[in-house]
Design a protein around this motif. Structure first.
Motif, PDB file in Angstrom:
ATOM      1  N   ALA A   9       0.829  -1.207   0.000  1.00 22.27           N
ATOM      2  CA  ALA A   9       0.000   0.000   0.000  1.00 22.27           C
ATOM      3  C   ALA A   9       0.863   1.256   0.000  1.00 22.27           C
ATOM      4  CB  ALA A   9      -0.932  -0.007   1.204  1.00 22.27           C
ATOM      5  N   ASP A  10       1.899   1.272   0.822  1.00 26.77           N
ATOM      6  CA  ASP A  10       2.789   2.435   0.882  1.00 26.77           C
ATOM      7  C   ASP A  10       3.493   2.673  -0.445  1.00 26.77           C
ATOM      8  OD1 ASP A  10       2.080   2.892   3.512  1.00 26.77           O
ATOM      9  OD2 ASP A  10       3.907   1.994   4.353  1.00 26.77           O
ATOM     10  N   GLU A  11       3.927   1.613  -1.080  1.00 24.96           N
ATOM     11  CA  GLU A  11       4.607   1.733  -2.378  1.00 24.96           C
ATOM     12  C   GLU A  11       3.690   2.330  -3.449  1.00 24.96           C
ATOM     13  OE1 GLU A  11       7.704   0.726  -3.813  1.00 24.96           O
ATOM     14  OE2 GLU A  11       8.504   0.572  -1.780  1.00 24.96           O
ATOM     15  N   LEU A  12       2.408   1.956  -3.402  1.00 22.43           N
ATOM     16  CA  LEU A  12       1.452   2.402  -4.425  1.00 22.43           C
ATOM     17  C   LEU A  12       0.670   3.654  -4.029  1.00 22.43           C
ATOM     18  CD1 LEU A  12       0.052  -1.082  -5.501  1.00 22.43           C
ATOM     19  CD2 LEU A  12       1.607   0.384  -6.789  1.00 22.43           C
ATOM     20  N   GLY A  13       0.776   4.034  -2.766  1.00 20.64           N
ATOM     21  CA  GLY A  13       0.028   5.211  -2.305  1.00 20.64           C
ATOM     22  C   GLY A  13      -1.462   4.941  -2.192  1.00 20.64           C
ATOM     23  N   ILE A  14      -1.823   3.715  -1.796  1.00 23.04           N
ATOM     24  CA  ILE A  14      -3.227   3.342  -1.646  1.00 23.04           C
ATOM     25  C   ILE A  14      -3.436   2.807  -0.232  1.00 23.04           C
ATOM     26  CG2 ILE A  14      -3.556   2.880  -4.102  1.00 23.04           C
ATOM     27  CD1 ILE A  14      -3.256  -0.107  -3.485  1.00 23.04           C
ATOM     28  N   ALA A  17      -6.575  -1.494   2.974  1.00 22.24           N
ATOM     29  CA  ALA A  17      -7.844  -2.178   2.713  1.00 22.24           C
ATOM     30  C   ALA A  17      -7.949  -2.580   1.243  1.00 22.24           C
ATOM     31  CB  ALA A  17      -9.016  -1.296   3.115  1.00 22.24           C
ATOM     32  N   THR A  18      -7.512  -1.702   0.360  1.00 23.83           N
ATOM     33  CA  THR A  18      -7.548  -2.013  -1.074  1.00 23.83           C
ATOM     34  C   THR A  18      -6.624  -3.183  -1.377  1.00 23.83           C
ATOM     35  OG1 THR A  18      -8.064   0.271  -1.631  1.00 23.83           O
ATOM     36  CG2 THR A  18      -7.136  -1.087  -3.390  1.00 23.83           C
ATOM     37  N   VAL A  19      -5.445  -3.167  -0.807  1.00 24.76           N
ATOM     38  CA  VAL A  19      -4.503  -4.276  -1.013  1.00 24.76           C
ATOM     39  C   VAL A  19      -5.114  -5.570  -0.482  1.00 24.76           C
ATOM     40  CG1 VAL A  19      -2.225  -5.193  -0.433  1.00 24.76           C
ATOM     41  CG2 VAL A  19      -2.499  -2.751  -0.931  1.00 24.76           C
ATOM     42  N   ASP A  20      -5.722  -5.511   0.688  1.00 29.07           N
ATOM     43  CA  ASP A  20      -6.367  -6.685   1.276  1.00 29.07           C
ATOM     44  C   ASP A  20      -7.461  -7.226   0.366  1.00 29.07           C
ATOM     45  OD1 ASP A  20      -6.850  -8.429   3.733  1.00 29.07           O
ATOM     46  OD2 ASP A  20      -8.835  -7.542   3.431  1.00 29.07           O
ATOM     47  N   ARG A  21      -8.280  -6.346  -0.194  1.00 32.02           N
ATOM     48  CA  ARG A  21      -9.346  -6.779  -1.103  1.00 32.02           C
ATOM     49  C   ARG A  21      -8.778  -7.522  -2.306  1.00 32.02           C
ATOM     50  NH1 ARG A  21     -11.126  -1.385  -0.961  1.00 32.02           N
ATOM     51  NH2 ARG A  21     -12.428  -1.093   0.859  1.00 32.02           N
ATOM     52  N   SER A  30     -11.007  -2.063  -9.000  1.00 30.82           N
ATOM     53  CA  SER A  30     -10.962  -2.130 -10.463  1.00 30.82           C
ATOM     54  C   SER A  30      -9.907  -3.136 -10.928  1.00 30.82           C
ATOM     55  CB  SER A  30     -10.641  -0.750 -11.048  1.00 30.82           C
ATOM     56  OG  SER A  30      -9.289  -0.401 -10.773  1.00 30.82           O
ATOM     57  N   ARG A  31     -10.090  -3.612 -12.142  1.00 30.22           N
ATOM     58  CA  ARG A  31      -9.111  -4.549 -12.722  1.00 30.22           C
ATOM     59  C   ARG A  31      -7.739  -3.910 -12.804  1.00 30.22           C
ATOM     60  NH1 ARG A  31     -12.263  -7.203 -17.831  1.00 30.22           N
ATOM     61  NH2 ARG A  31     -14.128  -7.798 -16.669  1.00 30.22           N
ATOM     62  N   LYS A  32      -7.720  -2.651 -13.182  1.00 25.16           N
ATOM     63  CA  LYS A  32      -6.458  -1.926 -13.322  1.00 25.16           C
ATOM     64  C   LYS A  32      -5.709  -1.884 -11.982  1.00 25.16           C
ATOM     65  CE  LYS A  32      -4.658   2.523 -14.910  1.00 25.16           C
ATOM     66  NZ  LYS A  32      -4.999   3.841 -15.438  1.00 25.16           N
ATOM     67  N   MET A  33      -6.419  -1.556 -10.910  1.00 25.92           N
ATOM     68  CA  MET A  33      -5.794  -1.485  -9.598  1.00 25.92           C
ATOM     69  C   MET A  33      -5.388  -2.873  -9.119  1.00 25.92           C
ATOM     70  SD  MET A  33      -4.516   0.283  -7.225  1.00 25.92           S
ATOM     71  CE  MET A  33      -5.070   1.908  -7.707  1.00 25.92           C
ATOM     72  N   SER A  34      -6.216  -3.871  -9.390  1.00 25.12           N
ATOM     73  CA  SER A  34      -5.870  -5.244  -9.018  1.00 25.12           C
ATOM     74  C   SER A  34      -4.561  -5.650  -9.674  1.00 25.12           C
ATOM     75  CB  SER A  34      -6.966  -6.218  -9.440  1.00 25.12           C
ATOM     76  OG  SER A  34      -8.107  -6.046  -8.681  1.00 25.12           O
ATOM     77  N   GLU A  39       1.153  -6.888  -9.385  1.00 23.43           N
ATOM     78  CA  GLU A  39       2.484  -6.674  -9.969  1.00 23.43           C
ATOM     79  C   GLU A  39       3.464  -6.157  -8.915  1.00 23.43           C
ATOM     80  OE1 GLU A  39       3.819  -7.377 -13.111  1.00 23.43           O
ATOM     81  OE2 GLU A  39       1.990  -8.564 -13.113  1.00 23.43           O
ATOM     82  N   LYS A  40       3.013  -5.236  -8.080  1.00 21.82           N
ATOM     83  CA  LYS A  40       3.870  -4.680  -7.027  1.00 21.82           C
ATOM     84  C   LYS A  40       4.234  -5.772  -6.021  1.00 21.82           C
ATOM     85  CE  LYS A  40       5.255  -1.110  -6.655  1.00 21.82           C
ATOM     86  NZ  LYS A  40       6.597  -0.568  -7.037  1.00 21.82           N
TER      87      LYS A  40
END
Length: 45
Positions: A9-14, A17-21, A30-34, A39-40
């Motif tokens: 999350a820190d690396e991507l600035g998100i 919770a989003t990473v957990d999802r 979104s597919r793009k964020m997934s 990848e990260k």
């Protein structure tokens, strides 16, 4: 070293919770964020 949701999350600035999802295949991302999260995670490990 253990990779954590917070590290990704820190690396991507998100939120962690989003990473957990994404990592637990839950809805609401979104597919793009997934793709970015996965990848990260590969890059860091």
């Amino acid at each position: 070293m253990k990779i954590t949701a917070k590290m990704i999350a820190d690396e991507l600035g998100i939120s962690t919770a989003t990473v957990d999802r994404v990592l637990n295949n839950r809805n609401g991302v979104s597919r793009k964020m997934s793709f970015k999260v996965k990848e990260k995670a590969k890059e860091i490990s």
